[in-house]
Scaffold this active site. Structure first.
Site, short mmCIF file in Angstrom:
data_model
loop_
_atom_site.label_atom_id
_atom_site.label_comp_id
_atom_site.label_asym_id
_atom_site.label_seq_id
_atom_site.Cartn_x
_atom_site.Cartn_y
_atom_site.Cartn_z
N GLU A 39 0.84 -1.21 0.00
CA GLU A 39 0.00 0.00 0.00
C GLU A 39 0.88 1.27 0.00
O GLU A 39 1.95 1.30 0.61
CB GLU A 39 -0.84 -0.04 1.29
CG GLU A 39 -1.80 1.09 1.51
CD GLU A 39 -2.55 0.94 2.86
OE1 GLU A 39 -2.18 0.06 3.68
OE2 GLU A 39 -3.51 1.70 3.08
N LYS A 110 -9.45 2.78 -1.97
CA LYS A 110 -9.76 2.10 -0.69
C LYS A 110 -11.08 2.58 -0.10
O LYS A 110 -11.28 3.77 0.12
CB LYS A 110 -8.60 2.37 0.27
CG LYS A 110 -8.66 1.61 1.59
CD LYS A 110 -7.38 1.89 2.40
CE LYS A 110 -7.30 1.08 3.66
NZ LYS A 110 -6.02 1.31 4.37
N CYS A 143 -5.42 -3.14 2.35
CA CYS A 143 -5.18 -3.23 3.80
C CYS A 143 -6.45 -3.41 4.61
O CYS A 143 -7.08 -4.45 4.55
CB CYS A 143 -4.36 -2.02 4.24
SG CYS A 143 -3.41 -2.42 5.74
C1 ACM Z 1 -4.19 -0.06 7.09
O1 ACM Z 1 -5.32 -0.08 6.61
N1 ACM Z 1 -3.18 0.49 6.44
C2 ACM Z 1 -3.92 -0.67 8.40
#
Ligand code: ACM
Length: 271
Positions: A39, A110, A143
């Site tokens: 990420e 995201k 993530c």
């Molecule tokens: C995250 O979502 N980077 C823990």
């Protein structure tokens, strides 16, 4: 087909150093058809201000970082999924970009922002796309998205064979166990590319892995080592959704019963 990941510590504010580390780790490696990086690879993660987050963001169409990765795709005839601090319409998004030899194939933003990400990024607004690469169909998560079973199910229902999962995980051991279960219950491959190292008060947990549709780990990385993992996978295993001759992981669902999911959510918000 061969798939892989690079586990490394992107350098906050120094994309050149991150690219140098990627090049060093990939030197001499026969590139797999699909390779996943962590990420926010182009920026690092633990920003100290909105200004810093903004200074380290790039538009997808004008990124020296992505240009470099595209050259790797051209050289290796591969596709790369990379976590990316995206600047678009004067907003920032925590994005995963899917690249091939000819450039950007697609992107995902995201949906579930974690901790201080809520100060910097807009929540994703592109839904949950699945990309057909010919050899396989790819879904993308980032993530903390791992915590929400709904997104895995939607990607499986949309036909994803492989879920590429760039991460900067900080809660020790949870996601690494979770993705094995999500792979098993959705019968998909998962490539979890986590990062290592520390930034400020955050310690990242490594233990990246490639998981098959039974939830078995095909390859796993150490907690704090920069490394490349490669595995040979049979995509057909993600399309075999029967768990017994009379049970199918998607067709046996009872969606009418699950309407409550949305109703209870609305009720809870109204309380
Ligand atoms: C995250 O979502 N980077 C823990």
């Amino acid at each position: 087909m061969k798939v892989g990941l690079v586990q490394l510590a992107p350098v906050l504010g120094n994309p050149q150093a991150t690219l140098a580390a990627i090049d060093r780790l990939l030197a001499g490696v026969a590139l797999p058809e699909l390779l996943v990086l962590p990420e926010l690879c182009n920026s690092g993660y633990n920003f100290t201000s909105m200004q810093q987050a903004r200074d380290l963001a790039e538009p997808i169409g004008d990124s020296a970082f992505l240009d470099h990765l595209q050259r790797i795709c051209s050289r290796g005839g591969c596709r790369i999924v990379c976590g990316f601090n995206e600047l678009a319409d004067n907003q920032l998004y925590n994005t995963a970009v899917l690249l091939g030899p000819d450039g950007v194939i697609g992107k995902y933003r995201k949906l579930h922002l974690f901790l201080n990400e809520k100060d910097y990024f807009q929540p994703g607004d592109l839904g949950l796309p699945v990309f057909d690469l010919g050899c396989c169909r790819v879904g993308l998560l980032i993530c903390f998205d791992w915590f929400f079973p709904e997104v895995w199910r939607i990607l499986a229902l949309k036909g994803a064979d492989i879920i590429c999962h760039p991460a900067n995980l900080v809660l020790p051991g949870l996601a690494q166990r979770g993705v094995e279960v999500h792979a098993m219950t959705n019968r998909v491959f998962v490539i979890l590319a986590n990062r290592t190292g520390r930034e400020g008060d955050l310690a990242f947990t490594g233990l990246s892995r490639i998981v098959d549709p039974r939830g078995d780990v095909l390859a796993s990385a150490a907690a704090q080592q920069e490394q490349v993992l490669i595995a040979d996978i049979d995509v057909g295993k993600a399309r075999a959704k029967h768990i017994t001759p009379r049970n199918h992981v998607l067709d046996d669902r009872r969606p009418a019963e699950y309407r409550l999911l949305a109703e209870l959510h609305e009720q809870k918000k109204a309380e």
